[in-house]
Scaffold this motif. Structure first.
Motif, PDB file in Angstrom:
ATOM      1  N   ARG A 103       0.509 -57.282  34.087  1.00 43.23           N
ATOM      2  CA  ARG A 103      -0.158 -57.639  35.339  1.00 43.23           C
ATOM      3  C   ARG A 103      -1.302 -56.675  35.653  1.00 43.23           C
ATOM      4  O   ARG A 103      -2.353 -57.082  36.148  1.00 43.23           O
ATOM      5  CB  ARG A 103       0.865 -57.663  36.491  1.00 43.23           C
ATOM      6  CG  ARG A 103       1.814 -58.863  36.425  1.00 43.23           C
ATOM      7  CD  ARG A 103       2.916 -58.752  37.464  1.00 43.23           C
ATOM      8  NE  ARG A 103       2.372 -58.733  38.821  1.00 43.23           N
ATOM      9  CZ  ARG A 103       2.094 -59.815  39.535  1.00 43.23           C
ATOM     10  NH1 ARG A 103       2.314 -61.024  39.025  1.00 43.23           N
ATOM     11  NH2 ARG A 103       1.630 -59.719  40.758  1.00 43.23           N
ATOM     12  N   ARG A 104      -1.106 -55.394  35.367  1.00 41.96           N
ATOM     13  CA  ARG A 104      -2.161 -54.404  35.591  1.00 41.96           C
ATOM     14  C   ARG A 104      -3.360 -54.689  34.679  1.00 41.96           C
ATOM     15  O   ARG A 104      -4.511 -54.611  35.105  1.00 41.96           O
ATOM     16  CB  ARG A 104      -1.628 -53.000  35.354  1.00 41.96           C
ATOM     17  CG  ARG A 104      -2.620 -51.887  35.731  1.00 41.96           C
ATOM     18  CD  ARG A 104      -2.023 -50.514  35.508  1.00 41.96           C
ATOM     19  NE  ARG A 104      -0.807 -50.329  36.284  1.00 41.96           N
ATOM     20  CZ  ARG A 104       0.423 -50.239  35.768  1.00 41.96           C
ATOM     21  NH1 ARG A 104       0.589 -50.322  34.449  1.00 41.96           N
ATOM     22  NH2 ARG A 104       1.465 -50.073  36.543  1.00 41.96           N
ATOM     23  N   TYR A 127      -5.183 -57.704  36.007  1.00 45.26           N
ATOM     24  CA  TYR A 127      -5.972 -57.354  37.180  1.00 45.26           C
ATOM     25  C   TYR A 127      -7.250 -56.619  36.766  1.00 45.26           C
ATOM     26  O   TYR A 127      -8.333 -56.885  37.305  1.00 45.26           O
ATOM     27  CB  TYR A 127      -5.163 -56.476  38.134  1.00 45.26           C
ATOM     28  CG  TYR A 127      -5.984 -55.962  39.295  1.00 45.26           C
ATOM     29  CD1 TYR A 127      -6.240 -56.772  40.409  1.00 45.26           C
ATOM     30  CD2 TYR A 127      -6.530 -54.684  39.264  1.00 45.26           C
ATOM     31  CE1 TYR A 127      -7.023 -56.310  41.453  1.00 45.26           C
ATOM     32  CE2 TYR A 127      -7.312 -54.211  40.306  1.00 45.26           C
ATOM     33  CZ  TYR A 127      -7.556 -55.031  41.398  1.00 45.26           C
ATOM     34  OH  TYR A 127      -8.340 -54.572  42.425  1.00 45.26           O
ATOM     35  N   ASP A 128      -7.140 -55.691  35.816  1.00 45.45           N
ATOM     36  CA  ASP A 128      -8.320 -54.945  35.358  1.00 45.45           C
ATOM     37  C   ASP A 128      -9.365 -55.879  34.755  1.00 45.45           C
ATOM     38  O   ASP A 128     -10.573 -55.713  34.984  1.00 45.45           O
ATOM     39  CB  ASP A 128      -7.919 -53.886  34.331  1.00 45.45           C
ATOM     40  CG  ASP A 128      -7.181 -52.707  34.956  1.00 45.45           C
ATOM     41  OD1 ASP A 128      -7.232 -52.574  36.201  1.00 45.45           O
ATOM     42  OD2 ASP A 128      -6.553 -51.936  34.210  1.00 45.45           O
ATOM     43  N   SER A 183      -6.477 -64.456  32.738  1.00 42.09           N
ATOM     44  CA  SER A 183      -5.820 -63.339  33.416  1.00 42.09           C
ATOM     45  C   SER A 183      -5.135 -63.799  34.699  1.00 42.09           C
ATOM     46  O   SER A 183      -4.037 -63.327  35.038  1.00 42.09           O
ATOM     47  CB  SER A 183      -6.842 -62.240  33.717  1.00 42.09           C
ATOM     48  OG  SER A 183      -7.390 -61.725  32.510  1.00 42.09           O
ATOM     49  N   ASN A 236     -11.002 -57.946  37.598  1.00 41.13           N
ATOM     50  CA  ASN A 236     -11.921 -57.133  38.383  1.00 41.13           C
ATOM     51  C   ASN A 236     -13.186 -56.783  37.597  1.00 41.13           C
ATOM     52  O   ASN A 236     -14.312 -56.984  38.064  1.00 41.13           O
ATOM     53  CB  ASN A 236     -11.207 -55.852  38.832  1.00 41.13           C
ATOM     54  CG  ASN A 236     -12.068 -55.001  39.743  1.00 41.13           C
ATOM     55  OD1 ASN A 236     -12.538 -55.461  40.780  1.00 41.13           O
ATOM     56  ND2 ASN A 236     -12.278 -53.753  39.360  1.00 41.13           N
ATOM     57  N   ARG A 264      -1.024 -63.521  35.195  1.00 44.22           N
ATOM     58  CA  ARG A 264      -0.616 -62.712  36.354  1.00 44.22           C
ATOM     59  C   ARG A 264       0.532 -63.367  37.122  1.00 44.22           C
ATOM     60  O   ARG A 264       1.418 -62.682  37.644  1.00 44.22           O
ATOM     61  CB  ARG A 264      -1.810 -62.522  37.281  1.00 44.22           C
ATOM     62  CG  ARG A 264      -1.552 -61.629  38.492  1.00 44.22           C
ATOM     63  CD  ARG A 264      -2.583 -61.856  39.555  1.00 44.22           C
ATOM     64  NE  ARG A 264      -2.552 -63.219  40.086  1.00 44.22           N
ATOM     65  CZ  ARG A 264      -3.314 -63.653  41.080  1.00 44.22           C
ATOM     66  NH1 ARG A 264      -4.210 -62.849  41.625  1.00 44.22           N
ATOM     67  NH2 ARG A 264      -3.219 -64.913  41.506  1.00 44.22           N
TER      68      ARG A 264
END
Length: 219
Positions: free
Chosen positions: A88-89, A92-93, A75, A96, A79
């Motif tokens: 990209r979202r 990021y998910d 990821s 995280n 990114r």
């Protein structure tokens, strides 16, 4: 865990450092904000005995921590290789969520007084025998070193498609592992976390299938 030797070692060391920081921050937040979920018993009585060295709970926590580490790594790679906000979202998910989950699992192993790595082969807790491999893929679903290098070299839509394909395979195997742990683990903490992983990763697999379709690519 995957060796850092060979091509791309500098990048992997940097990514690993960033991931470790996310893990540490996630575990601190969990301990402070949600102490019951950061306990080995998942909020159960403190008298509940810790899992044994060869338990499903310990095996799953160790193997899924490794599995998650690579998902976070992939990821981070994509990114920085696309400007597409949806990809990209998603990246990021995954960073995280899976860094936080990894921190929880390693934290539980620490509190259980168990080592974070095992001398035995991966997935032994599932009754599987994983043959040793020198391609970097330690468990089903994990990308090989060559696939990671291809992702590093790609840009734009090519990187997006490769990432979505690799992560779909990664999630499918991860969901299978989590499903097994959800049904066989001895602690509420692992059963609940694993069940949540199954739901989350299956949902993301559906999202990634739609994203691949939008790009005219097959899974």
């Amino acid at each position: 865990m995957t060796s850092l030797a060979g091509p791309g070692s500098t990048r992997r060391m940097a990514l690993a450092g960033a991931s470790v920081l996310l893990v540490a921050l996630g575990l601190v937040v969990l301990m402070v904000v949600r102490p019951s979920e950061a306990s080995p018993s998942g909020g159960a009585s403190a008298s509940q005995s810790a899992p044994a060295e060869g338990s499903v709970d310990a095996g799953f926590a160790r193997d899924m921590a490794i599995h998650h580490q690579q998902a976070v790594e992939m990821s981070f790679i994509v990114r920085d290789r696309t400007d597409d906000e949806d990809v990209r979202r998603l990246a990021y998910d995954i960073i995280n969520t899976q860094a936080n989950q990894r921190g929880m699992m390693l934290g539980w192993l620490e509190m259980w007084g168990l080592p974070k790595s095992s001398a035995g082969p991966p997935m032994e807790w599932m009754g599987h025998t994983v043959e040793p491999s020198d391609d970097g893929s330690l468990m089903p679903g994990m990308a090989t070193d060559a696939e990671l290098e291809a992702l590093e070299a790609a840009k734009g839509e090519q990187a997006e498609v490769l990432f979505l394909r690799l992560m779909t395979v990664h999630h499918r195997a991860g969901a299978d592992m989590a499903q097994a742990a959800a049904g066989a683990a001895g602690t509420d903490a692992i059963r609940n976390l694993a069940a949540g992983m199954v739901r989350g990763q299956k949902s993301e697999m559906g999202l990634m299938a739609d994203m691949l379709k939008a790009r005219g690519a097959k899974p």
